[in-house]
Design an enzyme around this catalytic site. Structure first.
Site, PDB file in Angstrom:
ATOM      1  N   ARG A  49       0.856  -1.193   0.000  1.00  0.00           N
ATOM      2  CA  ARG A  49       0.000   0.000   0.000  1.00  0.00           C
ATOM      3  C   ARG A  49       0.891   1.242   0.000  1.00  0.00           C
ATOM      4  NH1 ARG A  49      -1.232   1.665   4.580  1.00  0.00           N
ATOM      5  NH2 ARG A  49      -2.125  -0.241   5.452  1.00  0.00           N
ATOM      6  N   TYR A 102     -16.254  16.629 -15.691  1.00  0.00           N
ATOM      7  CA  TYR A 102     -16.665  15.235 -15.755  1.00  0.00           C
ATOM      8  C   TYR A 102     -17.735  14.997 -14.681  1.00  0.00           C
ATOM      9  CZ  TYR A 102     -16.336  10.208 -14.979  1.00  0.00           C
ATOM     10  OH  TYR A 102     -16.631   8.891 -14.803  1.00  0.00           O
ATOM     11  N   ASP A 174      -7.121  18.965 -14.597  1.00  0.00           N
ATOM     12  CA  ASP A 174      -7.450  17.625 -15.088  1.00  0.00           C
ATOM     13  C   ASP A 174      -7.075  17.573 -16.569  1.00  0.00           C
ATOM     14  OD1 ASP A 174      -8.684  15.322 -16.109  1.00  0.00           O
ATOM     15  OD2 ASP A 174     -10.352  15.430 -14.701  1.00  0.00           O
TER      16      ASP A 174
HETATM   17  C1  PLP Z   1     -13.168   9.474 -16.459  1.00  0.00           C
HETATM   18  C2  PLP Z   1     -12.747  10.802 -15.984  1.00  0.00           C
HETATM   19  C3  PLP Z   1     -12.447  11.020 -14.636  1.00  0.00           C
HETATM   20  C4  PLP Z   1     -12.619   9.954 -13.575  1.00  0.00           C
HETATM   21  O1  PLP Z   1     -11.723   8.902 -13.727  1.00  0.00           O
HETATM   22  P1  PLP Z   1     -12.036   7.388 -13.311  1.00  0.00           P
HETATM   23  O2  PLP Z   1     -10.799   6.667 -13.716  1.00  0.00           O
HETATM   24  O3  PLP Z   1     -13.270   6.961 -14.032  1.00  0.00           O
HETATM   25  O4  PLP Z   1     -12.248   7.386 -11.824  1.00  0.00           O
HETATM   26  C5  PLP Z   1     -12.011  12.281 -14.263  1.00  0.00           C
HETATM   27  N1  PLP Z   1     -11.886  13.275 -15.171  1.00  0.00           N
HETATM   28  C6  PLP Z   1     -12.158  13.100 -16.466  1.00  0.00           C
HETATM   29  C7  PLP Z   1     -12.000  14.242 -17.423  1.00  0.00           C
HETATM   30  C8  PLP Z   1     -12.610  11.858 -16.923  1.00  0.00           C
HETATM   31  O5  PLP Z   1     -12.912  11.701 -18.219  1.00  0.00           O
END
Ligand code: PLP
Length: 387
Positions: A49, A102, A174
């Site tokens: 972990r 998202y 992001d």
């Molecule tokens: C899919 C997505 C997420 C979340 O990711 P997961 O791997 O599904 O938890 C976050 N931001 C964006 C832009 C995404 O497309």
């Protein structure tokens, strides 16, 4: 190896040949624990972990790709987001986030972080002035997703970084849609880069994962503490699959983008389509900004069909190569209906206010033959017109 080219880093960063055996590929260290040579005398690994060599290779690789020293890997993109907030913020802190996110990120902010006592304000993703107005004395984190999901809005990273830093807040970006191949947010002022590696980085629709690249060591230590304390880590196989996917990121992104361009142009010309969202098109409102802060426009295209949900349902049913599915960024082309799928967690009123309408369809252009993809779209579009 220092300062290697991006394509080289994809294949080699964090991934030296195995010291003991010479294995060219990073081994899958499928172990939960590590033998210690005496009490308090471990060999740098104690428990998986806390750390695992396969995961560490992935963490070092994403750091190199984003141009920072520190990387962290998680069980999912949302787990990575949770570690940022859980590691850095406390009750009463304020977050400013772009308003086109998202759906799962929005749900996490609204249904989980608000319960923890965080305050959140949403700002128009396309307007740095809106981010500035949303800042408060207790703002600790600014969160931007760019390009956004599903409407491909663009946030001016450099402008928002300046606003965040002026307010002594950190900027997290992001970068899932663009990937470091097309956009490196830290170079534009971001402090933390977030990825759902489930998407383009993994690239083959076979593994869920999240990654963080963090500029500052002290910030990294706080988030890493949370990673170990809360424990949402990926297993070694998941880390290995993601590393394997990353090796071909450059060739895949070029192919995704080439297909997306053709698709966006074909959709723009079709009479069944009322609007196309693709930052590579000249009439996209942030086309110039996207061109300036990115090295390309990516592989995602959204569009609106005339005729709302009935037209969308008919269209999606007629597709043969595009698969109706959530997610994106894999080698296979996918189609999604955000209002009832990826963005169903957002209340209808808010969805409509953001432009996620009943006729909106989101496409993830895969890397199949361009001609086959265009034919598939044309056939499905022509059939909805026929009724
Ligand atoms: C899919 C997505 C997420 C979340 O990711 P997961 O791997 O599904 O938890 C976050 N931001 C964006 C832009 C995404 O497309």
């Amino acid at each position: 190896m220092k300062r290697m080219g991006f394509e080289t880093a994809l294949i080699h960063a964090g991934q030296e040949a195995d010291r003991r055996t010479g294995s060219v590929t990073v081994p899958v260290y499928q172990t939960s624990t590590y033998k210690q040579d005496g009490v308090g005398r471990d060999r740098g690994w104690e428990y998986s972990r806390t750390g695992n060599p396969t995961r560490k290779a992935l963490e070092d690789c994403v750091a190199a790709l984003e141009g920072v020293r520190h990387g962290l890997a998680f069980a999912s993109g949302l787990a990575a987001e949770t570690a940022v907030v859980g590691g850095l913020l406390k009750k009463g802190d304020h977050v400013v986030a772009g308003d086109d996110l998202y759906g799962g990120t929005y749900r996490l902010f609204e249904k989980v972080f608000r319960k923890w006592g965080l305050e959140i304000t949403y700002a128009d993703s396309g307007s740095p002035a809106a981010f500035r107005r949303a800042m408060r004395r207790n703002t600790r984190l600014v969160w931007a997703e760019t390009p956004t999901n599903p409407l491909l809005n663009i946030t001016d990273i450099a402008a928002v970084a300046e606003i965040a830093h002026k307010g002594r807040a950190l900027l997290a970006v992001d970068n899932t849609f663009a990937t470091p191949y097309f956009q490196r947010p830290v170079g534009l002022g971001a402090d933390i880069v977030v990825h759902s590696s489930t998407k383009y980085l993994g690239g083959h629709s076979d593994v869920i994962g999240g990654l963080l690249a963090i500029k500052d060591k002290a910030v990294f230590e706080e988030v890493k503490f949370h990673q170990n304390a809360a424990g949402a880590v990926p297993g070694p196989w998941d880390a290995w699959l993601t590393l394997r996917g990353i090796k071909t990121l450059a060739v895949r992104m070029k192919a995704h983008e080439a297909n997306a361009f053709e698709i966006a142009e074909a959709l723009s010309r079709h009479p069944a389509v009322s609007k196309v969202y693709y930052p590579g098109l000249k009439d996209h409102p942030a086309h110039a900004l996207a061109g300036a802060q990115m090295d390309g426009y990516g592989g995602m295209v959204s569009f609106e069909l005339k005729g709302g949900r009935p037209a969308a349902e008919k269209f999606l049913k007629k597709l043969k190569i595009f698969t109706l599915a959530e997610s994106l960024g894999g080698v296979e082309s996918l189609a999604c209906y955000p209002a009832a799928m990826t963005h169903a967690a957002i209340p209808e009123k808010d969805r409509l206010a953001r432009g996620i309408t009943a006729g909106l369809v989101r496409l993830s252009a895969g890397i199949e033959s361009t001609e086959d993809l265009l034919k598939d779209l044309h056939r499905a579009l022509n059939q909805i017109q026929r009724g």
